[in-house]
Design a protein around this motif. Structure first.
Motif: not given
Ligand code: AMP
Length: 135
Positions: A84-99
């Protein structure tokens, strides 16, 4: 800011639906790290996990084990990661919560590197956390 998952929730973009209820939608990842790689999202539109309401968090928690069992049954996998990635530095690409539910098959797919350090000032951390968690 609208994301591609908003379009899926709105029905403007198709998905391979795994599960749906009043609060949660789960669908196959379009670029899977392994067969059965599934995304579980709240219908509440928030970018990051810490922004979710308790209700949306509870709805996710209620169904994650059940959806995971379905992924394992469908793939035959016995091992898996929840990511579960949060924030671009944490590899989040789609900014809607997802597991992500990612089956672990044949040592392929998700790569994880743990760069550990010493535990420093646990009491300082705990006093701030407990203050934040106080009702
Ligand atoms: P993250 O890096 O945690 O933000 O992961 C976003 C995930 O969304 C990636 O694994 C993508 O492959 C996946 N993804 C992006 N667009 C779609 C889509 N239209 N349908 C299904 N999965 C998608």
């Amino acid at each position: 800011m609208a994301t591609i998952f908003d379009k899926i929730l709105d029905g403007a973009l198709p998905c391979h639906r795994v599960y749906e209820d009043e609060h949660v939608l789960a669908f196959l990842d379009i670029a899977p790290l392994a067969p059965g790689h599934t995304l579980v999202i709240p219908k509440e539109r928030r970018a990051h996990l810490h922004e979710l309401s308790d209700e949306a968090g509870a709805a996710l928690g209620r169904v994650l084990p059940r959806i995971t069992r379905a992924v394992l049954a469908a793939t035959g996998a016995q091992h898996y990661n929840l990511l579960q990635n949060n924030g671009a530095p944490a590899h989040q690409a789609v900014f809607h919560v997802h597991f992500h539910i990612i089956p672990r098959m044949h040592n392929k797919g998700l790569g994880i590197e743990w760069r550990t350090s010493e535990l420093e000032d646990p009491e300082g951390l705990l006093s701030k956390m407990h203050a934040e968690l106080a009702p």
